[in-house]
Scaffold this motif. Sequence first.
Motif, short mmCIF file in Angstrom:
data_model
loop_
_atom_site.label_atom_id
_atom_site.label_comp_id
_atom_site.label_asym_id
_atom_site.label_seq_id
_atom_site.Cartn_x
_atom_site.Cartn_y
_atom_site.Cartn_z
N GLY A 112 9.27 98.06 -54.09
CA GLY A 112 10.10 96.95 -54.54
C GLY A 112 10.59 95.99 -53.48
O GLY A 112 11.36 95.08 -53.78
N TYR A 113 10.13 96.16 -52.24
CA TYR A 113 10.54 95.22 -51.18
C TYR A 113 9.71 93.95 -51.25
O TYR A 113 8.52 93.98 -51.57
N LYS A 114 10.36 92.84 -50.93
CA LYS A 114 9.68 91.54 -50.92
C LYS A 114 9.34 91.14 -49.49
O LYS A 114 10.19 91.26 -48.59
N ILE A 115 8.10 90.70 -49.28
CA ILE A 115 7.64 90.31 -47.96
C ILE A 115 7.44 88.80 -47.93
O ILE A 115 6.49 88.27 -48.53
N LYS A 116 8.32 88.10 -47.26
CA LYS A 116 8.21 86.65 -47.12
C LYS A 116 7.05 86.32 -46.19
O LYS A 116 6.82 87.03 -45.20
N VAL A 117 6.35 85.24 -46.48
CA VAL A 117 5.16 84.87 -45.71
C VAL A 117 5.27 83.43 -45.22
O VAL A 117 5.67 82.53 -45.95
N ALA A 118 4.90 83.23 -43.95
CA ALA A 118 4.75 81.88 -43.41
C ALA A 118 3.29 81.70 -43.02
O ALA A 118 2.63 82.64 -42.56
N VAL A 119 2.77 80.50 -43.22
CA VAL A 119 1.37 80.21 -42.91
C VAL A 119 1.27 79.61 -41.52
O VAL A 119 1.95 78.63 -41.19
N THR A 120 0.42 80.20 -40.69
CA THR A 120 0.19 79.72 -39.34
C THR A 120 -1.23 79.17 -39.22
O THR A 120 -2.13 79.60 -39.93
N GLU A 121 -1.40 78.23 -38.30
CA GLU A 121 -2.73 77.70 -38.01
C GLU A 121 -3.33 78.40 -36.80
O GLU A 121 -4.48 78.17 -36.45
N VAL A 122 -2.53 79.25 -36.17
CA VAL A 122 -2.93 79.87 -34.90
C VAL A 122 -3.32 81.33 -35.12
O VAL A 122 -2.65 82.05 -35.84
N GLU A 123 -4.40 81.73 -34.47
CA GLU A 123 -4.78 83.14 -34.45
C GLU A 123 -5.30 83.46 -33.06
O GLU A 123 -6.27 82.86 -32.59
N THR A 124 -4.64 84.37 -32.38
CA THR A 124 -5.07 84.75 -31.04
C THR A 124 -5.86 86.05 -31.10
O THR A 124 -5.89 86.74 -32.11
N VAL A 125 -6.51 86.37 -30.00
CA VAL A 125 -7.43 87.50 -29.97
C VAL A 125 -6.69 88.82 -29.73
O VAL A 125 -5.97 88.96 -28.75
#
Length: 252
Positions: free
Chosen positions: A216-229
Amino acid sequence: MRILGIIPARYASTRFPGKPLIDIKGKSMIRRVYEQALQSASLNEVVVATDDERILMHVSEFGGRALLTSSEHQSGTDRCAEVAEKLPGFDLIINIQGDEPFIDPKQIDLLCSCFDEADTQLATLVKKINSVEELQNANSPKVVLNSKSEAIYFSRAAIPTVRGLEISEWLSAHTFYKHIGIYAYKAETLKAITKLPISPLEKAEALEQLRWIENGYKIKVAVTEVETVAIDTPEDLNRALRPNIPGNTENQ
């Protein structure tokens, strides 16, 4: 709001033993993660959480802060919970992956901004999927979001299914997201979720986030344009050192 950044770092690794201490152009991987995290405008403090004396000593030698934690933890989340209990007084805990030496500090700040909404319990980042290869990669979990930018499911499979189209056409019909593995938790939420038993969906997908959702926990999400290795293997290290890798300022 006081925010603590925790970098879990295990010495043992089936695919790359001792990887927190590997040298990357004159600095260890754990030192690079630590120094990148220090550049975040949001964090009040950064600490490495490790189960190994060698990592503990190394972090102390370069002037960082580290705490020794149990070797019995099954996840970075559990390790973060132990540190949060040892270091009370923080409202928010950020779980920073110890194998991303080029992490962008702005990603940490973006994650923290999810808690501008007072009812946020947990948060993470996602990035839009731009290739069919990425969509079909079972090692890269996919995330389904609701209209409130909350994660409602994580899967290693390509979800949702776009009926009536070949998978090569799915990206033109729907926006798919992949998970970027950095988490934030309210301190009391972190304490609570580590007491939850392994859930059926978590067991099926081998993704601990599903345990939280099932309970029942809610996970807020933000969208990023960056992905590092992320560096999980020696091959990943060689790839990370190539020119033009996102976030790799050593090669720019």
